[in-house]
Design an enzyme around this catalytic site. Structure first.
Site, PDB file in Angstrom:
ATOM      1  CD  GLU A  39     -14.812   7.581  28.292  1.00  0.00           C
ATOM      2  OE1 GLU A  39     -14.319   6.674  28.944  1.00  0.00           O
ATOM      3  OE2 GLU A  39     -15.892   8.146  28.575  1.00  0.00           O
TER       4      GLU A  39
ATOM      5  CG  HIS B 227      -6.516  -0.029  56.119  1.00  0.00           C
ATOM      6  ND1 HIS B 227      -7.602   0.178  56.922  1.00  0.00           N
ATOM      7  CD2 HIS B 227      -6.594   0.883  55.138  1.00  0.00           C
ATOM      8  CE1 HIS B 227      -8.307   1.171  56.425  1.00  0.00           C
ATOM      9  NE2 HIS B 227      -7.719   1.624  55.348  1.00  0.00           N
TER      10      HIS B 227
ATOM     11  CG  ASP C 173     -14.775   3.022  27.771  1.00  0.00           C
ATOM     12  OD1 ASP C 173     -15.058   1.813  27.632  1.00  0.00           O
ATOM     13  OD2 ASP C 173     -15.030   3.664  28.797  1.00  0.00           O
TER      14      ASP C 173
ATOM     15  CB  CYS D 172      -7.684  10.201  32.422  1.00  0.00           C
ATOM     16  SG  CYS D 172      -9.295  10.102  31.644  1.00  0.00           S
TER      17      CYS D 172
HETATM   18  C1  PEP Z   1     -11.297   5.310  29.940  1.00  0.00           C
HETATM   19  O1  PEP Z   1     -12.252   4.802  29.360  1.00  0.00           O
HETATM   20  O2  PEP Z   1     -10.162   5.382  29.454  1.00  0.00           O
HETATM   21  C2  PEP Z   1     -11.467   5.871  31.290  1.00  0.00           C
HETATM   22  C3  PEP Z   1     -10.493   6.528  31.880  1.00  0.00           C
HETATM   23  O3  PEP Z   1     -12.639   5.652  31.939  1.00  0.00           O
HETATM   24  P1  PEP Z   1     -13.015   4.245  32.634  1.00  0.00           P
HETATM   25  O4  PEP Z   1     -11.808   3.376  32.622  1.00  0.00           O
HETATM   26  O5  PEP Z   1     -13.488   4.570  33.991  1.00  0.00           O
HETATM   27  O6  PEP Z   1     -14.109   3.763  31.719  1.00  0.00           O
HETATM   28 MG    MG Z   2     -14.263   5.073  30.064  1.00  0.00          MG
END
Ligand code: PEP
Ligand code: MG
Length: 596
Positions: free
Chosen positions: A428, A185, A452, A499
């Protein structure tokens, strides 16, 4: 030069102010039976004064968000696990309030510190700090105010969130602690108070004395003690460049990610822990592009109930209203272990085994339970459901059938829910990217998970450092897959976001937007840097770079070209200071069996 973890970015230069580790030795003191009631009264009063003291500190804080940390501490003070147990000890064993507080705090702390999860271990030190504050109040001393001279660099074994808040008032310019981690924190507090901080510099106390000149480089995570003149000058320049860069980010805070030609790139946050919710809002996220729900399944022996899913999702939606929150259904298995299902133990190659959606389709009840909770929460705000690791159309159809089953059951039971919740998928796997046009017909949105996607396309285990050098986001194979997915989305009128960690690296922003991605979701603190890149660019220049690197022969060629263009256009600090730091801070989040 000593190394640690950069916990709050910036560069601070000043004289050291060493805070002696405050150690309380609390001897066991027996009291007479006749004193028990007044001892309990003394304890209750001490608690009250601690609460008031925290309240005063809280009220002096400039921003709104991080007051919650102090509120959480005030709530801990009222927690019956602490208060009732202390009272029981005083009454049952006829001991002093000090001894009872110390003993109960030690018990709670030891339990938390045994947890596998770093988050809970950090909460152990929160308890220790609170106990220390209560003991100070009981001792009648002024409650441990640390007010070093303005411009100091504070050196301490560890700091409580309240101490850290007080340091901001004292205009401290840097913090170095021996303990603490990214999620402590005090680290969170330092970030929101914008005090440069390096934590985990284990032997700092044996190298520094008060008044020594100290440089805190909380971009690289290093501390320089007693620098020579040349070092001092060098870091003064670094600090100036950083301040110019921060000023610009501040001016753009609250503005959307709109490029110079008007193209809007939506910037959302990746969130897994409650602490990141505040950070995402603080950094101006337009909602959550990836809520990693699997963290709710870790380190426990029973799966979260439908009610827990419902309540948590409702809470998160409220925090981000009116922006959407994309809840990814649990991505468990392989290197995201849970005691609840143990496929990985029997697998030779868990990354290619029963994980993510495959696991959800086997564990139907667990999957249905989560879906029901999410569908119910969706009446409270713009919730979206996202399926991880989809391989192709038939698997997607099977998952959509389970979602329909959850909807139908809720309708039949007449339970309030939103049957129109948008459903999307993560891209992915190379297979999914290659058939994205077919997948797009079934979904409302697609989000490319490059962590991934890179692992599976380039056949490199993302958790294996030995092959880390092969992890090349700009490999033309990856770029062509990203391009293919965004083209498929565009053709089908389905939005495409990205993402993976790639989204948080400012060097890649032009390429990703140029390839057609219009939404990026990332670790919250990366948002200002990426926004700054976008606001300084036009779509046509981003597209020109993307076209060029799509035709590169290999990753080396693509990287050379991208760096050449980006470095000619943006200051080093934006690309390598902020960005590099952020990427290092937020490497693909994986949880190993050893909890590392
Ligand atoms: C990814 O695979 O890019 C993703 C965002 O999921 P994670 O990193 O949680 O596997
Ligand atoms: Mg992933």
């Amino acid at each position: 030069m000593l190394g640690g973890t950069a916990a709050s970015p910036g560069v601070g230069i000043g004289r050291a102010y060493v805070i002696d580790p405050r150690r309380f030795h609390v001897p066991r003191r027996e009291i007479a039976i006749s004193e028990v009631d007044s001892e309990v009264g003394r304890f209750v009063e001490g608690l009250g004064r601690t609460h008031d003291h925290l309240e005063a500190i809280k009220n002096r804080l400039p921003h709104g968000e991080h007051r919650q940390i102090l509120e959480a501490q005030q709530m801990m003070l009222r927690d019956p696990d602490l208060t009732t147990r202390v009272e029981e000890l005083i009454r049952g064993e006829h001991v002093s309030a000090e001894w009872a507080v110390d003993r109960v705090a030690t018990e709670i702390r030891e339990t938390l510190e045994r947890a596998d999860d770093g988050y809970f271990r950090e909460r152990g030190s929160d308890i220790a700090f609170l106990a220390e504050r209560v003991l100070l109040q009981l001792s009648g001393e002024e409650a441990g105010e640390i007010l070093p001279p303005p411009g100091s660099i504070v050196i301490a074994r560890d700091l409580s969130p309240a101490d850290t808040a007080e340091l901001a008032r004292a205009q401290v310019v840097g913090i170095v602690t021996a303990g603490g981690g990214q999620t402590s924190h005090s680290a969170i507090m330092a970030r929101s108070l914008e005090i440069p901080a390096v934590v985990g510099v284990e032997d700092i106390l044996s190298h520094v004395q008060s008044d020594d000149m100290v440089i805190v480089d909380a971009i690289e995570g290093v501390v320089i003690v007693r620098p020579d003149a040349a070092e001092l000058e060098r870091w003064q320049n670094v600090r100036t460049r950083y301040e110019v860069f921060e000023d610009r980010l501040q001016r753009e805070h609250g503005l959307p990610g709109i490029a110079r030609d008007g193209t809007h790139i939506v910037l959302r946050a990746n969130v897994a822990l409650e602490a990141e919710v505040a950070s995402a809002r603080f950094h101006g996220a337009e909602g959550v592009g990836l809520y990693r729900t699997e963290y709710a399944y870790m380190d426990r022996d029973t799966a979260p109930t439908e009610e827990e899913h419902y309540r948590n999702a409702k809470h998160v939606l409220h925090r981000f209203a009116p922006h959407p929150v994309v809840f990814r259904t649990f991505d468990l298995g392989s290197d995201k272990p849970t005691r609840l299902v143990r496929y990985a133990e029997r697998e030779h190659n868990p990354a290619m085994g029963i994980r993510a959606l495959r696991l959800a389709l086997r564990e139907r009840d667990m999957f249905l339970c989560q879906l029901r909770g999410l569908l119910r929460a969706a009446v409270h705000g713009p919730l979206r459901i996202m399926l991880p690791l989809v391989s192709g159309v038939s698997e997607l159809r099977e998952a959509l059938a389970v979602i329909n089953q959850a909807r139908a059951a809720l309708a039949e039971e007449r339970v309030a829910h939103d049957s129109e919740v948008p459903v999307g998928i993560m891209i992915e796997m190379p297979s999914a990217a290659l058939v994205a046009d077919s997948l797009a017909k079934y979904v409302d949105f697609m989000s490319i998970g490059t962590n991934d996607l890179i692992q599976y396309t380039l056949a490199i285990d993302r958790t294996n450092d030995e092959v880390g050098y092969l992890y090349r986001p700009l490999h033309p194979a990856i770029l062509r897959l990203v391009h293919r997915v965004s083209a498929a989305g565009k053709a089908a009128g389905v939005s495409v976001s990205l993402c993976g960690e790639m989204a948080a690296d400012p060097r890649y922003t032009w390429v990703l937007v140029g390839l057609g991605v219009r939404e990026l979701s990332m670790h919250p603190s990366a948002i200002p840097v990426i926004k700054s890149i976008i606001r300084g660019s036009t779509l046509s220049e981003m597209e020109a770079l993307a076209r060029e690197v799509l035709d590169a022969e290999d990753a080396d060629e693509a990287e050379r070209r991208v760096l050449e263009i980006m470095e000619s256009k943006f200051p080093e600090h934006l690309l390598h200071g902020g960005g590099q730091r952020l990427v290092a801070e937020t490497r693909p989040r994986r949880v190993r069996e050893d909890g590392g």
